[in-house]
Design an enzyme around this catalytic site. Sequence first.
Site, PDB file in Angstrom:
ATOM      1  N   ASN A   1     -10.968  -2.757  -5.921  1.00 32.66           N
ATOM      2  CA  ASN A   1     -10.151  -1.973  -6.595  1.00 32.66           C
ATOM      3  C   ASN A   1     -10.888  -1.590  -8.032  1.00 32.66           C
ATOM      4  O   ASN A   1     -10.422  -0.628  -8.613  1.00 32.66           O
ATOM      5  CB  ASN A   1      -8.625  -2.305  -6.777  1.00 32.66           C
ATOM      6  CG  ASN A   1      -7.825  -2.457  -5.725  1.00 32.66           C
ATOM      7  OD1 ASN A   1      -6.830  -3.197  -5.521  1.00 32.66           O
ATOM      8  ND2 ASN A   1      -8.047  -1.536  -4.915  1.00 32.66           N
TER       9      ASN A   1
ATOM     10  N   ARG B   1      -0.386   9.266  -9.975  1.00 30.41           N
ATOM     11  CA  ARG B   1      -0.461   8.156  -9.258  1.00 30.41           C
ATOM     12  C   ARG B   1       0.240   6.871 -10.079  1.00 30.41           C
ATOM     13  O   ARG B   1       0.710   5.869  -9.552  1.00 30.41           O
ATOM     14  CB  ARG B   1      -1.708   7.740  -9.009  1.00 30.41           C
ATOM     15  CG  ARG B   1      -2.737   8.601  -8.094  1.00 30.41           C
ATOM     16  CD  ARG B   1      -4.084   8.320  -7.963  1.00 30.41           C
ATOM     17  NE  ARG B   1      -4.133   7.072  -7.099  1.00 30.41           N
ATOM     18  CZ  ARG B   1      -4.015   6.621  -6.187  1.00 30.41           C
ATOM     19  NH1 ARG B   1      -3.778   7.369  -5.214  1.00 30.41           N
ATOM     20  NH2 ARG B   1      -4.299   5.340  -5.670  1.00 30.41           N
TER      21      ARG B   1
ATOM     22  N   ARG C   1       1.724  -4.915   6.211  1.00 28.90           N
ATOM     23  CA  ARG C   1       1.049  -3.805   5.460  1.00 28.90           C
ATOM     24  C   ARG C   1       2.125  -2.533   5.344  1.00 28.90           C
ATOM     25  O   ARG C   1       2.221  -2.101   6.659  1.00 28.90           O
ATOM     26  CB  ARG C   1      -0.268  -3.691   5.978  1.00 28.90           C
ATOM     27  CG  ARG C   1      -1.094  -2.593   4.970  1.00 28.90           C
ATOM     28  CD  ARG C   1      -2.396  -2.426   5.473  1.00 28.90           C
ATOM     29  NE  ARG C   1      -3.108  -1.669   4.284  1.00 28.90           N
ATOM     30  CZ  ARG C   1      -4.334  -1.604   3.985  1.00 28.90           C
ATOM     31  NH1 ARG C   1      -5.180  -2.582   4.504  1.00 28.90           N
ATOM     32  NH2 ARG C   1      -4.981  -0.858   2.981  1.00 28.90           N
TER      33      ARG C   1
ATOM     34  N   HIS D   1       2.484   3.647  -9.094  1.00 27.88           N
ATOM     35  CA  HIS D   1       2.351   2.227  -9.260  1.00 27.88           C
ATOM     36  C   HIS D   1       3.481   1.569 -10.053  1.00 27.88           C
ATOM     37  O   HIS D   1       3.897   0.518  -9.672  1.00 27.88           O
ATOM     38  CB  HIS D   1       0.866   1.882 -10.067  1.00 27.88           C
ATOM     39  CG  HIS D   1      -0.186   2.227  -9.322  1.00 27.88           C
ATOM     40  ND1 HIS D   1      -0.161   1.732  -8.132  1.00 27.88           N
ATOM     41  CD2 HIS D   1      -1.244   2.973  -9.532  1.00 27.88           C
ATOM     42  CE1 HIS D   1      -1.542   2.222  -7.734  1.00 27.88           C
ATOM     43  NE2 HIS D   1      -1.982   2.873  -8.278  1.00 27.88           N
TER      44      HIS D   1
ATOM     45  N   ASP E   1       0.974  -1.317   0.032  1.00 29.70           N
ATOM     46  CA  ASP E   1       0.064   0.040  -0.163  1.00 29.70           C
ATOM     47  C   ASP E   1       0.815   1.138   0.018  1.00 29.70           C
ATOM     48  O   ASP E   1       2.377   1.180   0.493  1.00 29.70           O
ATOM     49  CB  ASP E   1      -0.907   0.133   1.305  1.00 29.70           C
ATOM     50  CG  ASP E   1      -2.088   0.879   1.175  1.00 29.70           C
ATOM     51  OD1 ASP E   1      -2.324   1.605   0.056  1.00 29.70           O
ATOM     52  OD2 ASP E   1      -2.585   1.064   2.209  1.00 29.70           O
TER      53      ASP E   1
ATOM     54  N   ARG F   1       0.247   7.609  -2.397  1.00 29.77           N
ATOM     55  CA  ARG F   1       0.942   8.670  -1.621  1.00 29.77           C
ATOM     56  C   ARG F   1       2.325   8.980  -1.900  1.00 29.77           C
ATOM     57  O   ARG F   1       2.846  10.172  -1.750  1.00 29.77           O
ATOM     58  CB  ARG F   1       0.714   8.465  -0.249  1.00 29.77           C
ATOM     59  CG  ARG F   1      -0.886   8.766   0.002  1.00 29.77           C
ATOM     60  CD  ARG F   1      -1.118   7.975   1.536  1.00 29.77           C
ATOM     61  NE  ARG F   1      -1.456   6.722   1.303  1.00 29.77           N
ATOM     62  CZ  ARG F   1      -1.572   5.516   2.129  1.00 29.77           C
ATOM     63  NH1 ARG F   1      -1.295   6.025   3.545  1.00 29.77           N
ATOM     64  NH2 ARG F   1      -1.731   4.590   1.908  1.00 29.77           N
ATOM     65  N   TRP F   2       3.242   7.835  -2.226  1.00 26.45           N
ATOM     66  CA  TRP F   2       4.460   8.041  -2.780  1.00 26.45           C
ATOM     67  C   TRP F   2       4.585   8.717  -3.916  1.00 26.45           C
ATOM     68  O   TRP F   2       5.578   9.823  -3.954  1.00 26.45           O
ATOM     69  CB  TRP F   2       4.934   6.689  -3.060  1.00 26.45           C
ATOM     70  CG  TRP F   2       6.535   6.465  -3.461  1.00 26.45           C
ATOM     71  CD1 TRP F   2       7.423   6.289  -2.352  1.00 26.45           C
ATOM     72  CD2 TRP F   2       7.145   6.667  -4.797  1.00 26.45           C
ATOM     73  NE1 TRP F   2       8.733   6.410  -3.073  1.00 26.45           N
ATOM     74  CE2 TRP F   2       8.299   6.514  -4.517  1.00 26.45           C
ATOM     75  CE3 TRP F   2       6.612   7.104  -5.873  1.00 26.45           C
ATOM     76  CZ2 TRP F   2       9.316   6.811  -5.719  1.00 26.45           C
ATOM     77  CZ3 TRP F   2       7.439   6.975  -6.980  1.00 26.45           C
ATOM     78  CH2 TRP F   2       8.786   6.922  -6.902  1.00 26.45           C
TER      79      TRP F   2
ATOM     80  N   GLU G   1       0.828 -13.328  12.420  1.00 33.37           N
ATOM     81  CA  GLU G   1       1.470 -11.941  13.361  1.00 33.37           C
ATOM     82  C   GLU G   1       1.099 -11.007  12.096  1.00 33.37           C
ATOM     83  O   GLU G   1       1.212 -11.048  10.974  1.00 33.37           O
ATOM     84  CB  GLU G   1       2.741 -12.396  13.364  1.00 33.37           C
ATOM     85  CG  GLU G   1       3.170 -13.410  14.431  1.00 33.37           C
ATOM     86  CD  GLU G   1       2.431 -13.075  15.753  1.00 33.37           C
ATOM     87  OE1 GLU G   1       2.737 -11.946  16.302  1.00 33.37           O
ATOM     88  OE2 GLU G   1       2.186 -13.995  16.562  1.00 33.37           O
TER      89      GLU G   1
ATOM     90  N   ASN H   1       1.281   3.374  -2.888  1.00 33.25           N
ATOM     91  CA  ASN H   1       1.970   3.829  -4.088  1.00 33.25           C
ATOM     92  C   ASN H   1       1.493   5.240  -4.506  1.00 33.25           C
ATOM     93  O   ASN H   1       2.290   6.124  -5.148  1.00 33.25           O
ATOM     94  CB  ASN H   1       1.704   2.993  -5.223  1.00 33.25           C
ATOM     95  CG  ASN H   1       2.022   1.608  -5.098  1.00 33.25           C
ATOM     96  OD1 ASN H   1       2.944   1.262  -4.429  1.00 33.25           O
ATOM     97  ND2 ASN H   1       1.577   0.654  -6.098  1.00 33.25           N
TER      98      ASN H   1
HETATM   99  C1  FPP Z   1      -2.100   0.406  -3.266  1.00 33.82           C
HETATM  100  O1  FPP Z   1      -1.424   1.601  -3.584  1.00 33.82           O
HETATM  101  C2  FPP Z   1      -1.439  -0.600  -4.144  1.00 33.82           C
HETATM  102  C3  FPP Z   1      -2.344  -1.403  -5.114  1.00 33.82           C
HETATM  103  C4  FPP Z   1      -3.731  -1.056  -5.241  1.00 33.82           C
HETATM  104  C5  FPP Z   1      -1.950  -2.499  -5.650  1.00 33.82           C
HETATM  105  C6  FPP Z   1      -0.311  -2.878  -5.779  1.00 33.82           C
HETATM  106  C7  FPP Z   1       0.219  -2.663  -7.195  1.00 33.82           C
HETATM  107  C8  FPP Z   1       1.528  -2.576  -7.406  1.00 33.82           C
HETATM  108  C9  FPP Z   1       2.460  -2.828  -6.489  1.00 33.82           C
HETATM  109  C10 FPP Z   1       2.067  -2.338  -8.899  1.00 33.82           C
HETATM  110  C11 FPP Z   1       1.524  -3.577  -9.571  1.00 33.82           C
HETATM  111  C12 FPP Z   1       1.805  -5.026  -9.101  1.00 33.82           C
HETATM  112  C13 FPP Z   1       2.416  -5.949  -9.804  1.00 33.82           C
HETATM  113  C14 FPP Z   1       2.492  -7.454  -9.340  1.00 33.82           C
HETATM  114  C15 FPP Z   1       2.991  -6.004 -10.961  1.00 33.82           C
HETATM  115  P1  FPP Z   1      -2.726   2.868  -3.628  1.00 33.82           P
HETATM  116  O2  FPP Z   1      -3.033   3.136  -4.854  1.00 33.82           O
HETATM  117  O3  FPP Z   1      -3.542   2.518  -2.699  1.00 33.82           O
HETATM  118  O4  FPP Z   1      -1.738   3.924  -2.635  1.00 33.82           O
HETATM  119  P2  FPP Z   1      -2.211   5.261  -1.845  1.00 33.82           P
HETATM  120  O5  FPP Z   1      -3.184   4.518  -0.854  1.00 33.82           O
HETATM  121  O6  FPP Z   1      -1.154   5.885  -1.389  1.00 33.82           O
HETATM  122  O7  FPP Z   1      -3.442   5.918  -2.940  1.00 33.82           O
END
Ligand code: FPP
Length: 245
Positions: free
Chosen positions: A67, A32, A183, A36, A19, A23-24, A202, A21
């Site tokens: 999602n 966004r 997480r 990802h 989780d 905010r990063w 855990e 991506n």
């Molecule tokens: C959460 O970040 C992440 C996801 C919804 C999916 C995870 C996807 C990846 C790591 C990239 C692609 C995966 C693979 C296996 C190639 P968010 O968008 O919810 O972040 P935020 O909460 O900061 O908005």
Amino acid sequence: MEDKSAQRLLPKHLALIMDGNGRWAKLRGLERSAGHRAGAENVYTIVSECCRLGIGYLTLYAFSSENWNRPKAEIQVLFSLLTDFLKRFLPTLQEQNIRLNALGDLEGLPLPQRAALNHVMHVTAQNSTMVLNLAINYGARQEIVRAVQAIIQEGLSASEITEGVLAAHLYTHGQPDPDLVIRTSGEQRLSNYLLYQSAYSEFYFTPTFWPDFGVAELHAALDDFATRNRRFGKTPEQISATREF
Ligand code: FPP
């Protein structure tokens, strides 16, 4: 240099909620999608390190059933990262002897993603060092409902339905339950992830956003896990008695 990881207790099954991506990316003034992409790059790093360490099962939450509520463009980015990942990572999966397995409703995925997943699962089916579970179009409640429906269709009577029977109808059938769920991004919830399987897991929560969750922090989480006192409902005395024999 001494490899500390050789001595500590490792999870047999590690599950990750990747989780943060978005905010990063926001922190860096980026779209966004850039978050990802950076998150997907980190998947390569973490999978390889888990395999090197000897973790037998690694489960990644790549796309939840919920999602689908995201903007269409963002969903497209996630799916295109998934197909890139499967294509680019296949030689590494073969080299590192990793078997890919998908958890979730694959029927509900667009055809290219479904085909790519089926292909990689097929060609890595005999690999035996690690199982990499990608949870895609996955929701734990849906998984449990689907299991119950299958059990009813098989005609089992109420008294024949045991915890083992239910577990055998989940996507993770035949696999150990996750010992540790990590997480990232500071959120502290399960978000419909492995609800049945994580009954005795855990948990490790870190404020680090997924793209920054590197090898050093993975090791910090594993070090922390090794200090946990897992009792599975028993008393501390019962646990030390089992250790003595
Ligand atoms: C959460 O970040 C992440 C996801 C919804 C999916 C995870 C996807 C990846 C790591 C990239 C692609 C995966 C693979 C296996 C190639 P968010 O968008 O919810 O972040 P935020 O909460 O900061 O908005």
